[in-house]
Design a protein around this motif. Structure first.
Motif, PDB file in Angstrom:
ATOM      1  N   LEU A  48       0.824  -1.203   0.000  1.00  0.00           N
ATOM      2  CA  LEU A  48       0.000   0.000   0.000  1.00  0.00           C
ATOM      3  C   LEU A  48       0.864   1.260   0.000  1.00  0.00           C
ATOM      4  O   LEU A  48       0.565   2.234  -0.708  1.00  0.00           O
ATOM      5  CB  LEU A  48      -0.929   0.007   1.222  1.00  0.00           C
ATOM      6  N   LEU A  49       1.933   1.248   0.783  1.00  0.00           N
ATOM      7  CA  LEU A  49       2.838   2.403   0.834  1.00  0.00           C
ATOM      8  C   LEU A  49       3.417   2.705  -0.546  1.00  0.00           C
ATOM      9  O   LEU A  49       3.356   3.848  -1.026  1.00  0.00           O
ATOM     10  CB  LEU A  49       3.972   2.144   1.830  1.00  0.00           C
ATOM     11  N   PHE A  50       3.952   1.686  -1.210  1.00  0.00           N
ATOM     12  CA  PHE A  50       4.618   1.922  -2.490  1.00  0.00           C
ATOM     13  C   PHE A  50       3.636   2.081  -3.648  1.00  0.00           C
ATOM     14  O   PHE A  50       4.002   2.612  -4.695  1.00  0.00           O
ATOM     15  CB  PHE A  50       5.627   0.801  -2.766  1.00  0.00           C
ATOM     16  N   LYS A  51       2.406   1.650  -3.434  1.00  0.00           N
ATOM     17  CA  LYS A  51       1.376   1.914  -4.435  1.00  0.00           C
ATOM     18  C   LYS A  51       1.033   3.401  -4.431  1.00  0.00           C
ATOM     19  O   LYS A  51       0.843   4.017  -5.480  1.00  0.00           O
ATOM     20  CB  LYS A  51       0.126   1.086  -4.143  1.00  0.00           C
ATOM     21  N   ARG A  52       0.964   3.983  -3.233  1.00  0.00           N
ATOM     22  CA  ARG A  52       0.662   5.408  -3.109  1.00  0.00           C
ATOM     23  C   ARG A  52       1.861   6.270  -3.501  1.00  0.00           C
ATOM     24  O   ARG A  52       1.698   7.369  -4.044  1.00  0.00           O
ATOM     25  CB  ARG A  52       0.263   5.750  -1.670  1.00  0.00           C
ATOM     26  N   PHE A  53       3.069   5.764  -3.224  1.00  0.00           N
ATOM     27  CA  PHE A  53       4.287   6.542  -3.484  1.00  0.00           C
ATOM     28  C   PHE A  53       5.291   5.679  -4.270  1.00  0.00           C
ATOM     29  O   PHE A  53       6.237   5.123  -3.701  1.00  0.00           O
ATOM     30  CB  PHE A  53       4.910   7.002  -2.164  1.00  0.00           C
ATOM     31  N   PRO A  54       5.090   5.549  -5.586  1.00  0.00           N
ATOM     32  CA  PRO A  54       5.932   4.678  -6.414  1.00  0.00           C
ATOM     33  C   PRO A  54       7.412   5.035  -6.407  1.00  0.00           C
ATOM     34  O   PRO A  54       8.264   4.177  -6.641  1.00  0.00           O
ATOM     35  CB  PRO A  54       5.335   4.846  -7.820  1.00  0.00           C
ATOM     36  N   LYS A  55       7.733   6.294  -6.128  1.00  0.00           N
ATOM     37  CA  LYS A  55       9.132   6.733  -6.164  1.00  0.00           C
ATOM     38  C   LYS A  55       9.782   6.761  -4.777  1.00  0.00           C
ATOM     39  O   LYS A  55      10.886   7.275  -4.617  1.00  0.00           O
ATOM     40  CB  LYS A  55       9.230   8.119  -6.803  1.00  0.00           C
ATOM     41  N   GLN A  61      15.694   9.799   1.629  1.00  0.00           N
ATOM     42  CA  GLN A  61      14.909  11.004   1.915  1.00  0.00           C
ATOM     43  C   GLN A  61      13.521  10.884   1.309  1.00  0.00           C
ATOM     44  O   GLN A  61      12.514  11.256   1.929  1.00  0.00           O
ATOM     45  CB  GLN A  61      15.623  12.239   1.352  1.00  0.00           C
ATOM     46  N   ALA A  62      13.451  10.332   0.087  1.00  0.00           N
ATOM     47  CA  ALA A  62      12.156  10.138  -0.561  1.00  0.00           C
ATOM     48  C   ALA A  62      11.307   9.148   0.240  1.00  0.00           C
ATOM     49  O   ALA A  62      10.087   9.337   0.378  1.00  0.00           O
ATOM     50  CB  ALA A  62      12.351   9.621  -1.985  1.00  0.00           C
ATOM     51  N   LEU A  63      11.955   8.130   0.770  1.00  0.00           N
ATOM     52  CA  LEU A  63      11.237   7.144   1.570  1.00  0.00           C
ATOM     53  C   LEU A  63      10.697   7.780   2.844  1.00  0.00           C
ATOM     54  O   LEU A  63       9.533   7.568   3.209  1.00  0.00           O
ATOM     55  CB  LEU A  63      12.169   5.979   1.924  1.00  0.00           C
ATOM     56  N   ARG A  64      11.533   8.570   3.489  1.00  0.00           N
ATOM     57  CA  ARG A  64      11.099   9.226   4.728  1.00  0.00           C
ATOM     58  C   ARG A  64       9.919  10.166   4.471  1.00  0.00           C
ATOM     59  O   ARG A  64       8.935  10.163   5.213  1.00  0.00           O
ATOM     60  CB  ARG A  64      12.267  10.005   5.341  1.00  0.00           C
ATOM     61  N   ASP A  65      10.002  10.952   3.409  1.00  0.00           N
ATOM     62  CA  ASP A  65       8.924  11.881   3.079  1.00  0.00           C
ATOM     63  C   ASP A  65       7.627  11.130   2.782  1.00  0.00           C
ATOM     64  O   ASP A  65       6.542  11.532   3.229  1.00  0.00           O
ATOM     65  CB  ASP A  65       9.318  12.743   1.874  1.00  0.00           C
ATOM     66  N   ALA A  66       7.759  10.029   2.049  1.00  0.00           N
ATOM     67  CA  ALA A  66       6.583   9.244   1.681  1.00  0.00           C
ATOM     68  C   ALA A  66       5.924   8.625   2.907  1.00  0.00           C
ATOM     69  O   ALA A  66       4.699   8.649   3.052  1.00  0.00           O
ATOM     70  CB  ALA A  66       6.981   8.156   0.684  1.00  0.00           C
ATOM     71  N   VAL A  67       6.752   8.090   3.786  1.00  0.00           N
ATOM     72  CA  VAL A  67       6.235   7.437   4.989  1.00  0.00           C
ATOM     73  C   VAL A  67       5.522   8.455   5.877  1.00  0.00           C
ATOM     74  O   VAL A  67       4.436   8.177   6.413  1.00  0.00           O
ATOM     75  CB  VAL A  67       7.372   6.742   5.765  1.00  0.00           C
ATOM     76  N   GLU A  97      19.873  -5.933   6.154  1.00  0.00           N
ATOM     77  CA  GLU A  97      20.367  -6.402   4.858  1.00  0.00           C
ATOM     78  C   GLU A  97      21.240  -5.367   4.156  1.00  0.00           C
ATOM     79  O   GLU A  97      21.688  -5.587   3.026  1.00  0.00           O
ATOM     80  CB  GLU A  97      19.178  -6.752   3.957  1.00  0.00           C
ATOM     81  N   GLY A  98      21.495  -4.250   4.818  1.00  0.00           N
ATOM     82  CA  GLY A  98      22.351  -3.227   4.242  1.00  0.00           C
ATOM     83  C   GLY A  98      21.692  -2.391   3.166  1.00  0.00           C
ATOM     84  O   GLY A  98      22.364  -1.717   2.385  1.00  0.00           O
ATOM     85  N   GLU A  99      20.342  -2.398   3.117  1.00  0.00           N
ATOM     86  CA  GLU A  99      19.623  -1.647   2.093  1.00  0.00           C
ATOM     87  C   GLU A  99      19.160  -0.284   2.588  1.00  0.00           C
ATOM     88  O   GLU A  99      18.778   0.569   1.788  1.00  0.00           O
ATOM     89  CB  GLU A  99      18.423  -2.460   1.610  1.00  0.00           C
ATOM     90  N   LEU A 100      19.150  -0.080   3.894  1.00  0.00           N
ATOM     91  CA  LEU A 100      18.838   1.213   4.489  1.00  0.00           C
ATOM     92  C   LEU A 100      19.864   1.501   5.573  1.00  0.00           C
ATOM     93  O   LEU A 100      20.373   0.568   6.222  1.00  0.00           O
ATOM     94  CB  LEU A 100      17.438   1.215   5.107  1.00  0.00           C
ATOM     95  N   SER A 101      20.156   2.769   5.797  1.00  0.00           N
ATOM     96  CA  SER A 101      21.088   3.136   6.874  1.00  0.00           C
ATOM     97  C   SER A 101      20.342   3.515   8.142  1.00  0.00           C
ATOM     98  O   SER A 101      20.856   3.347   9.245  1.00  0.00           O
ATOM     99  CB  SER A 101      21.987   4.297   6.426  1.00  0.00           C
ATOM    100  N   THR A 102      19.124   4.034   7.986  1.00  0.00           N
ATOM    101  CA  THR A 102      18.322   4.419   9.155  1.00  0.00           C
ATOM    102  C   THR A 102      16.867   4.001   8.932  1.00  0.00           C
ATOM    103  O   THR A 102      16.410   3.873   7.785  1.00  0.00           O
ATOM    104  CB  THR A 102      18.358   5.944   9.401  1.00  0.00           C
ATOM    105  N   ASN A 103      16.160   3.843  10.037  1.00  0.00           N
ATOM    106  CA  ASN A 103      14.737   3.491   9.979  1.00  0.00           C
ATOM    107  C   ASN A 103      13.918   4.767  10.139  1.00  0.00           C
ATOM    108  O   ASN A 103      13.968   5.401  11.205  1.00  0.00           O
ATOM    109  CB  ASN A 103      14.395   2.500  11.100  1.00  0.00           C
ATOM    110  N   PRO A 104      13.169   5.176   9.130  1.00  0.00           N
ATOM    111  CA  PRO A 104      12.420   6.444   9.226  1.00  0.00           C
ATOM    112  C   PRO A 104      11.349   6.434  10.308  1.00  0.00           C
ATOM    113  O   PRO A 104      10.832   7.494  10.669  1.00  0.00           O
ATOM    114  CB  PRO A 104      11.792   6.578   7.835  1.00  0.00           C
ATOM    115  N   LEU A 105      11.023   5.243  10.837  1.00  0.00           N
ATOM    116  CA  LEU A 105       9.976   5.148  11.849  1.00  0.00           C
ATOM    117  C   LEU A 105      10.511   4.720  13.212  1.00  0.00           C
ATOM    118  O   LEU A 105       9.738   4.361  14.097  1.00  0.00           O
ATOM    119  CB  LEU A 105       8.898   4.153  11.394  1.00  0.00           C
TER     120      LEU A 105
END
Length: 316
Positions: A48-55, A61-67, A97-105
Motif C-alpha cells: 500500500l505504501l509503495f502503491k501510493r508513493f511509487p518513487k 529522503q524520498a522514503l522518509r517523506d513518503a512514509v 540487509e544493508g539496504e537502508l542506513s536508518t529506519n524512518p519510523l
C-alpha cells in the motif's frame, strides 16, 4: 562493512523493494514462525505504501517523506498503529540487509486509542447465540466459537487455529499452544460445562477423513477458518439482529465481566494472554469507571441525605 554499506546506499544500487519484501516474508515465516494471516498483513501494508508513493524507494529522503505523508492520513488510531508496526519492522529488516542506513519510523510512537467499555446487553448476546442454525455444521461451529470466546476470552486468531488435541474434555480445558498464541506463550483456559458439551458435539461431527490436524473450527469442507471469514459470519448474524458486534468485542465482554464478577487482574492477564499488565490495567480501569457510574446512581448515603432533606422540608 559500514563503509561498504554507505557506498552502496550513496550509489543508489539498492535491491528492489519487492524482492526485499519477498525475502522478508520468507524470513518471518521461517525464523519467527509468523502465521499466514500476519504475513498477508505485512504484504498488504508494504504494498500500500509503495502503491501510493511509487518513487519512495529512490532515496532514503524520498522514503522518509513518503512514509510521513502516508501516516499523516486521517485514519483511525488502530489503523495508524498497525501501519507503523508493520512498516517499521520491514524497514528494520532492510537495515539488517544493508539496504537502508536508518529506519524512518524508529522513534515514532503509537497513537493512543480511546478505551470504551464494550457493553452488550444479555438479551443481545442470547440473540447472537440463537442466530446460528445448530442443525448445520456451520451453525454449530459458529455457536460453539461464540460460546468459547465469551467463556474464555480467547482471541479469534487463536480460536480458529485450535485442533481437537488441544481440547481436554475431562478437565474442561482448552490448550492454546505457543505457536498459536499471539505472544508465543502457551496457556490453558478453563471453560464452563455448556462450552465443553458444545465443543464435544462439534468435534464429534467432524468428518472421519479430516484427520487430527484439521482445526476444530473449520469450514464444512474441513478447511481452516480465518479470522476475517469469522468476522464475515458474525456480521451476517448481526445484520439479521440489526446490531453490530465484532468477534473481538466478545473477548472484551469476557474481560469486563470476568473482572466485574470478582476475578483479580492477574487471573485476567493469564486468561487473556497479555504479556504485560498494561492492557489488563485498561480493563480494570474501565470496570472501576463502571463502578463509579453505578455508585453515583445508587449510593446509599445519597439516598439517606435526600430522604432526610425531604422530611425536613415537610416539617417546615
Amino acid at each position: 562493512m559500514a563503509r561498504l554499506r554507505s557506498i552502496k546506499l550513496a550509489a543508489g544500487n539498492r535491491t528492489n523493494w519487492r524482492q526485499l519484501l519477498t525475502e522478508f516474508l520468507a524470513y518471518k515465516k521461517l525464523e519467527d514462525g509468523v502465521d499466514q494471516y500476519t504475513l498477508n498483513d505485512y504484504d498488504r501494508t508494504v504494498n500500500l505504501l509503495f502503491k501510493r508513493f511509487p518513487k519512495a524507494w529512490e532515496s532514503e529522503q524520498a522514503l522518509r517523506d513518503a512514509v510521513m505523508e502516508h501516516l499523516a492520513q486521517d485514519i483511525a488510531p488502530p489503523t495508524f498503529n498497525n501501519r507503523l508496526v508493520y512498516l517499521r519492522t520491514f524497514f528494520k529488516y532492510c537495515i539488517s540487509e544493508g539496504e537502508l542506513s536508518t529506519n524512518p519510523l524508529a522513534t515514532m510512537k503509537k497513537r493512543r486509542t480511546e478505551e470504551c467499555a464494550v457493553s452488550i446487553e444479555v438479551d443481545v448476546l442470547n440473540a447472537l447465540l440463537a442466530a446460528p442454525n445448530q442443525n448445520t455444521f456451520v451453525g454449530l461451529r459458529d455457536y460453539t466459537l461464540i460460546l468459547l470466546t465469551l467463556d474464555t476470552g480467547i482471541r479469534p486468531s487463536e480460536g480458529t487455529k485450535l485442533i481437537p488435541q488441544d481440547f481436554n474434555a475431562s478437565l474442561r480445558e482448552i490448550y492454546v499452544p505457543a505457536k498459536v498464541a499471539k505472544g508465543r506463550v502457551a496457556r490453558t483456559l478453563p471453560m464452563s460445562e455448556v462450552t465443553r458439551k458444545a465443543l464435544r458435539k462439534l468435534i464429534s461431527v467432524h468428518a472421519p477423513e479430516w484427520g487430527d490436524n484439521v482445526p476444530i473450527f473449520c469450514s464444512y469442507e474441513g478447511r481452516e477458518l480465518n479470522r476475517h471469514t469469522w468476522g464475515d459470519w458474525i456480521e451476517i448474524y448481526c445484520k439479521k439482529m440489526r446490531t453490530r458486534i465484532r468477534p473481538y468485542d466478545l473477548r472484551h465482554v469476557f474481560a469486563l465481566e470476568f473482572l466485574r464478577n470478582g476475578a483479580n487482574a492477574f487471573a485476567a492477564q493469564r486468561a487473556l494472554g497479555h504479556s504485560t499488565m498494561e492492557m489488563t490495567r485498561r480493563y480494570v480501569a474501565l470496570v472501576n469507571d463502571d463502578l463509579k457510574t453505578e455508585h453515583a446512581k445508587a449510593s446509599p448515603v445519597d439516598r439517606l441525605i435526600k430522604s432526610t432533606k425531604a422530611k425536613s422540608n415537610t416539617k417546615i
